[in-house]
Write a protein that holds these residues in place. Structure first.
Motif, PDB file in Angstrom:
ATOM      1  N   SER A 114       0.827  -1.202   0.000  1.00  0.00           N
ATOM      2  CA  SER A 114       0.000   0.000   0.000  1.00  0.00           C
ATOM      3  C   SER A 114       0.870   1.263   0.000  1.00  0.00           C
ATOM      4  O   SER A 114       0.601   2.214  -0.743  1.00  0.00           O
ATOM      5  N   ALA A 115       1.922   1.274   0.815  1.00  0.00           N
ATOM      6  CA  ALA A 115       2.826   2.429   0.868  1.00  0.00           C
ATOM      7  C   ALA A 115       3.544   2.622  -0.463  1.00  0.00           C
ATOM      8  O   ALA A 115       3.704   3.756  -0.939  1.00  0.00           O
ATOM      9  N   LEU A 116       3.960   1.536  -1.082  1.00  0.00           N
ATOM     10  CA  LEU A 116       4.628   1.634  -2.385  1.00  0.00           C
ATOM     11  C   LEU A 116       3.682   2.162  -3.459  1.00  0.00           C
ATOM     12  O   LEU A 116       4.062   3.006  -4.274  1.00  0.00           O
ATOM     13  N   LYS A 117       2.442   1.689  -3.445  1.00  0.00           N
ATOM     14  CA  LYS A 117       1.447   2.195  -4.408  1.00  0.00           C
ATOM     15  C   LYS A 117       1.193   3.683  -4.195  1.00  0.00           C
ATOM     16  O   LYS A 117       1.099   4.444  -5.153  1.00  0.00           O
TER      17      LYS A 117
ATOM     18  N   ILE B  61       3.909  -4.239  -8.471  1.00  0.00           N
ATOM     19  CA  ILE B  61       4.644  -4.655  -7.281  1.00  0.00           C
ATOM     20  C   ILE B  61       4.483  -6.160  -7.094  1.00  0.00           C
ATOM     21  O   ILE B  61       3.373  -6.680  -7.105  1.00  0.00           O
ATOM     22  N   GLU B  62       5.603  -6.850  -6.931  1.00  0.00           N
ATOM     23  CA  GLU B  62       5.595  -8.290  -6.681  1.00  0.00           C
ATOM     24  C   GLU B  62       6.337  -8.566  -5.382  1.00  0.00           C
ATOM     25  O   GLU B  62       7.291  -7.872  -5.054  1.00  0.00           O
TER      26      GLU B  62
END
Length: 97
Positions: free
Chosen positions: A61-64, A71-72
């Motif tokens: 969620s933070a990366l998005k 994201i994998e």
């Protein structure tokens, strides 16, 4: 929670001990590695204290939110090696709540 394992081959031995504190969300990792080189055994110790653990969903969620896409996530276990975590397989390491 405490977790550990022993892995050995003819030329090396690895002993790992990890602990996880559910209340603080931190983990400690302690590994001792013995390696046979030129007929002598050498020892190395690796200690990582107070690593902050995050649930996979929170990290994704933070990366998005930061703009990352595609994201994998991956995990590792000694029987099958590296594998994609989104395939429903457990990581074999530190279970998170």
């Amino acid at each position: 929670m405490e977790w550990g394992f022993l892995h050995h081959e003819d030329d090396h031995v690895c002993v790992v001990r990890s602990t996880y504190d559910h209340q603080s969300g931190t983990a400690d990792f302690d590994a001792t590695i013995f390696r046979l080189q030129d007929g002598s055994w050498f020892r190395r110790d690796l200690v990582l204290y107070h690593q902050k653990c995050h649930a996979t969903a929170a990290v994704k969620s933070a990366l998005k939110s930061a703009g990352f896409t595609d994201i994998e996530t991956y995990g590792f276990d000694w029987q099958s090696g590296m594998h994609a975590m989104n395939k429903g397989r457990p990581t074999g390491f530190l279970p998170l709540p």
